[in-house]
Motif scaffolding. Sequence first.
Motif, PDB file in Angstrom:
ATOM      1  N   GLU A 263      55.912  36.129  46.422  1.00  0.00           N
ATOM      2  CA  GLU A 263      54.808  35.442  45.756  1.00  0.00           C
ATOM      3  C   GLU A 263      54.199  36.365  44.706  1.00  0.00           C
ATOM      4  N   ALA A 264      54.050  35.834  43.489  1.00  0.00           N
ATOM      5  CA  ALA A 264      53.355  36.560  42.425  1.00  0.00           C
ATOM      6  C   ALA A 264      51.873  36.234  42.521  1.00  0.00           C
ATOM      7  N   VAL A 265      51.040  37.219  42.223  1.00  0.00           N
ATOM      8  CA  VAL A 265      49.586  37.040  42.303  1.00  0.00           C
ATOM      9  C   VAL A 265      48.957  37.562  41.017  1.00  0.00           C
ATOM     10  N   VAL A 266      47.996  36.807  40.501  1.00  0.00           N
ATOM     11  CA  VAL A 266      47.191  37.265  39.372  1.00  0.00           C
ATOM     12  C   VAL A 266      45.726  37.175  39.771  1.00  0.00           C
ATOM     13  N   LEU A 267      45.012  38.289  39.610  1.00  0.00           N
ATOM     14  CA  LEU A 267      43.575  38.322  39.866  1.00  0.00           C
ATOM     15  C   LEU A 267      42.862  38.462  38.536  1.00  0.00           C
ATOM     16  N   ARG A 268      42.064  37.463  38.167  1.00  0.00           N
ATOM     17  CA  ARG A 268      41.227  37.554  36.968  1.00  0.00           C
ATOM     18  C   ARG A 268      39.925  38.257  37.343  1.00  0.00           C
ATOM     19  N   VAL A 269      39.629  39.347  36.661  1.00  0.00           N
ATOM     20  CA  VAL A 269      38.431  40.139  36.956  1.00  0.00           C
ATOM     21  C   VAL A 269      37.254  39.523  36.215  1.00  0.00           C
ATOM     22  N   LEU A 270      36.274  39.063  36.967  1.00  0.00           N
ATOM     23  CA  LEU A 270      35.090  38.416  36.381  1.00  0.00           C
ATOM     24  C   LEU A 270      33.893  39.341  36.589  1.00  0.00           C
TER      25      LEU A 270
END
Length: 547
Positions: A263-270
């Motif tokens: 599984e690929a994961v992307v975390l957008r930093v807010l």
Amino acid sequence: MAALLLDRAVLAPETLARARLVQAETGEALDRVLTRLGMVSERALAEACAGALALPIAAAADFPGEVVAPGRLSPRFLRRARAVPLRETAEAVDVALVDPFDGFAARAIAFALGRPVRAFVAEGRDVEEALDRLYAGHAGPADEGTAAADDADLERMRDLSSDAPVVRLVNGLITRAVDLQASDIHLEPAEDGLKVRFRIDGALIDQEVLAPALRAAVVSRIKVMAGLDIAERRLPQDGRLRFAVRGHDIDFRVATAPVIHGEAVVLRVLDRSHLALDFAALGFSPDLTAAWRRALHRPHGIVLVTGPTGSGKTTTLYASLTELNTAERKILTVEDPIEYRLDGISQTQVRPRIGLDFASALRSFLRQDPDVMMVGEIRDLETVQVAIQASLTGHTILSTLHTNDAASAVTRLLDMGAEPYLVTSTLSAVLAQRLVRRLCPACREAYVPTAEALAALGLPPREDLRFHRAVGCSACGGSGYRGRVAVTELLVMSDALARLVLARAEARDIARTATAEGLRPMLQDGIDKVAAGLTTVDEVLRVTRDG
């Protein structure tokens, strides 16, 4: 197996002692404990077993496309034994085994099929993937053990994601990304491990490759933190998490997607502390800021921000909402997703599964007596029509479109089906923008541009003009850039433009007239920022070349 791993120096005695303690607590097989905790990779374990027993290792091509000996071996038994029949001949049956020292599995398969077993050693991951693929949907009343196996696997992933080294690793990745002011964390599983990349100032920067044994553990840890279903690995999932870094809470938007190696994961930093909600900080010139504010403060009308994904449209809208956010105004937003929470503003997340899309949310907002409404994106005719109706009834509407320039946004509304006379009556202004990387002020280097370079930009030769280039230093991590700045163009609806819209003129005719009336094209705004030492010619041309 323990003696084998010690003899072959695959495992240190103290590591084996720790694994034995965990095994005593959980009752798991030793090899499961070792791979689950990342003490030994599945590949190293398979190679050690194969070498000790002089057995071949099952390659990916060895696993069958269809079930071997259908109906004669229970999927429940195969999952428990961690075995996959590879092929059957008149003389023997080839079987992939995770633990070739377990003689029971081989003897049971030989008895069931009535022929000898030729053992192959396989990695646990390969066997599990093959069983999932070959025996999907076989967990019925006759094979209730499959569900139990899935439950055991779920518990294994929960334990794995809670292991202290994995927790420290994930926390460290997140903290480092925030320290570097990354906007996104990308975790990409590959055959050789888990690739980590940070998006910094719009560019993806390679960080490291984590060991293959950590792929599932790291992804599961993030899914647990974001409240996602760690047992669901076949479908994309979206979630949010909040994590404290350096004493303040930061929100992260999490998106997972199934890929070939996991599984690929992307975390957008807010990170709200680095959110610039000031027009000057965004890169707006004083003249542009004044014109944009006039459009925002009109008593009603539609104000649009346009540009491709990642061009800073949402940040500009948030800065605009902050400008309008006073005690005398009621402001409602409908977004997909809500990136930042704004004090004093009622924000709604779209939920298409229950029928709450942009158009329906905007329609319901009209009954809430708002003054200003923000719609995350205008995607279809229904949303356009509701936005126009809201504007005609005295509301200010802010939204975004995906077009290359400001003039194209006008023709895009017409292409969606909006009536020209309604567009001219309600559209106040369109801001088109892109983001360019801002030069590091500590190391940027001035130079005199050549006459040829100036001519390519449409500028006359000037000896007093200085451009700057990126160099790189410790302050900017060697990239030569720190942060980003917007290059923009603003189209304000006028009588001359309205006549063109009513005639359904092409975008280039609208742009030509707007420029004659004072619109500064995005390229010109970029050149001004190059001359001011904020960015480079290459950066401006990169984002405006197709504009």
